[in-house]
Scaffold this motif. Structure first.
Motif, PDB file in Angstrom:
ATOM      1  N   ASP A  97       0.818  -1.223   0.000  1.00  0.00           N
ATOM      2  CA  ASP A  97       0.000   0.000   0.000  1.00  0.00           C
ATOM      3  C   ASP A  97       0.844   1.263   0.000  1.00  0.00           C
ATOM      4  OD1 ASP A  97       0.940   0.140   2.600  1.00  0.00           O
ATOM      5  OD2 ASP A  97      -0.965  -0.384   3.534  1.00  0.00           O
ATOM      6  N   GLY A  98       2.139   1.142   0.344  1.00  0.00           N
ATOM      7  CA  GLY A  98       3.027   2.304   0.323  1.00  0.00           C
ATOM      8  C   GLY A  98       2.785   3.287   1.453  1.00  0.00           C
ATOM      9  N   GLN A  99       1.837   3.025   2.341  1.00  0.00           N
ATOM     10  CA  GLN A  99       1.562   4.027   3.372  1.00  0.00           C
ATOM     11  C   GLN A  99       1.373   3.498   4.777  1.00  0.00           C
ATOM     12  OE1 GLN A  99      -2.017   6.103   2.226  1.00  0.00           O
ATOM     13  NE2 GLN A  99      -2.370   4.591   0.646  1.00  0.00           N
ATOM     14  N   CYS A 100       1.363   2.208   4.994  1.00  0.00           N
ATOM     15  CA  CYS A 100       1.252   1.713   6.375  1.00  0.00           C
ATOM     16  C   CYS A 100       2.569   2.019   7.100  1.00  0.00           C
ATOM     17  CB  CYS A 100       0.942   0.214   6.389  1.00  0.00           C
ATOM     18  SG  CYS A 100       2.324  -0.829   5.923  1.00  0.00           S
ATOM     19  N   CYS A 103       5.626   0.196   5.528  1.00  0.00           N
ATOM     20  CA  CYS A 103       6.073   0.774   4.256  1.00  0.00           C
ATOM     21  C   CYS A 103       6.806   2.092   4.496  1.00  0.00           C
ATOM     22  CB  CYS A 103       4.878   1.022   3.332  1.00  0.00           C
ATOM     23  SG  CYS A 103       4.239  -0.466   2.564  1.00  0.00           S
ATOM     24  N   CYS A 111       4.514  -5.100   4.822  1.00  0.00           N
ATOM     25  CA  CYS A 111       3.314  -4.267   4.608  1.00  0.00           C
ATOM     26  C   CYS A 111       2.045  -4.955   5.106  1.00  0.00           C
ATOM     27  CB  CYS A 111       3.175  -3.958   3.117  1.00  0.00           C
ATOM     28  SG  CYS A 111       1.667  -3.032   2.743  1.00  0.00           S
ATOM     29  N   ASP A 112       1.199  -4.158   5.797  1.00  0.00           N
ATOM     30  CA  ASP A 112      -0.062  -4.692   6.326  1.00  0.00           C
ATOM     31  C   ASP A 112      -1.021  -5.113   5.220  1.00  0.00           C
ATOM     32  OD1 ASP A 112       0.349  -4.525   9.066  1.00  0.00           O
ATOM     33  OD2 ASP A 112      -0.270  -2.409   9.162  1.00  0.00           O
TER      34      ASP A 112
HETATM   35 ZN   LIG Z   1       2.305  -1.004   3.634  1.00  0.00          ZN
END
Ligand SMILES: [Zn+2]
Ligand SMILES: [Zn+2]
Length: 344
Positions: A97-100, A103, A111-112
């Motif tokens: 997701d690039g944002q958890c 990440c 990553c979640d």
């Molecule tokens: Zn992530």
């Protein structure tokens, strides 16, 4: 050129049942995806764990396979990294997701919301597959399709495990001499490590194979090495190897578990862990691991030993792996393996 609409795929419908050969519609790439004509797909021990029902909640029905080498035949509207006709590889890590919080701190392997090729996304046991371009790699020219395939998981996860172990010193034990070990032994020897290879007790041919690839010593997993190890990597899915490896490891050493699944770990005396020994696992890969390995591999140069099977014989390939009959890596070859872009 006539565009085909159907493809052959080997499909897992129910865990613990053989894969079925089915004709399916060729998937359409989304904006960030490429459509790949698959030439070769490695058969990894993780595939075996998925097929055997040892990993929870796979996508079903599922096309397994996460060591995919093929040619880009169609690109989504947002694809910039790859062009038509380019040869690329698809690894296990298929999406993050690039944002958890993982990440954000550079641990995209944790990553979640990660998705995994051939597990929670369809993979490469098929004539075509789609993949998110952001997680694919260009394949070094030095490798044929089949030779490159095992680099994409056995190589990458092996390399990540090796990186965790390499800082501890020059004596490196490797438990389980399959696809990952045969690649990492070459990298380690090239970087000046002394490799001690441990195989199933009595497996003389695997021990000979290990010595041929640069191992300084090879023996049974029940043996003690001639010197204490600074680090050990366990690739075999056998929990009792953790205390065995700790017993062989010097003060301050590390035991890295490179597999996604292991049988239960038996209890062991605390003194095996004492003196700052460390046990850790390695999960998945980051894109940086991939870029590093694919840069180093042609320099060594890592030679992969592959045992090819036609795509339709995926069940036979898995069964050979299950029974320890594969030297190096098993790789499925599709009918386009020799004639990419011949889509008639
Ligand atoms: Zn992530
Ligand atoms: Zn794998």
């Amino acid at each position: 050129m006539k565009t085909p609409t159907k493809m052959l795929a080997m499909v897992l419908e129910t865990p613990r049942q053989p894969l079925r050969l089915l004709e399916l519609p060729i998937p359409q790439p989304g904006p960030e995806q490429v459509l790949i004509q698959v030439h070769a797909c490695g058969v990894c021990r993780t595939d075996l764990h998925i097929v055997d029902g040892e990993l929870p909640n796979p996508k079903l029905p599922l096309i397994p396979g996460h060591e995919i080498v093929g040619t880009v035949v169609q690109v989504g509207s947002d694809v910039e990294r790859f062009r038509l006709g380019q040869r690329i590889g698809v690894p296990w890590l298929g999406y993050t997701d690039g944002q958890c919080r993982y990440c954000r701190r550079g641990q995209e392997n944790l990553c979640d919301h990660a998705l995994f090729t051939g597990y929670t996304l369809d993979g490469g046991y098929a004539e075509y597959t789609v993949a998110d371009q952001r997680y694919c790699f260009p394949i070094p020219e030095a490798y044929s399709d089949a030779e490159a395939a095992p680099l994409l998981c056995a190589g990458l996860i092996g390399y990540r495990s090796y990186r965790m172990a390499a800082a501890s010193g020059e004596r490196l034990g490797i438990y389980g001499f399959g696809a990952a070990a045969h690649i990492i032994t070459q990298v380690a020897a090239y970087q000046g490590k002394r490799v001690y290879a441990f195989t199933r007790p009595g497996d003389r041919s695997a021990q000979e194979f290990a010595r041929r690839l640069g191992a300084a010593w090879a023996g049974d997993s029940t043996d003690m090495p001639p010197q204490e190890l600074d680090a050990a990597i366990i690739f075999a899915p056998v929990g009792s190897l953790i205390p065995a490896a700790l017993r062989a490891t010097a003060k301050g050493g590390i035991v890295v578990c490179g597999g996604i699944h292991m049988s239960d770990v038996p209890s062991f005396p605390y003194r095996l862990l004492w003196e700052e020994r460390v046990v850790r696992s390695v999960a998945n890969l980051t894109r940086q691991d991939g870029e590093e390995l694919l840069t180093i591999a042609p320099q060594v140069p890592v030679r992969t030993e592959v045992q090819p099977f036609p795509l339709e014989q995926a069940n036979e390939a898995l069964d050979n792996l299950r029974r320890g009959k594969i030297q190096g890596a098993a790789v499925l070859i599709t009918s386009s393996g020799r004639h990419p872009l011949n889509t008639d």
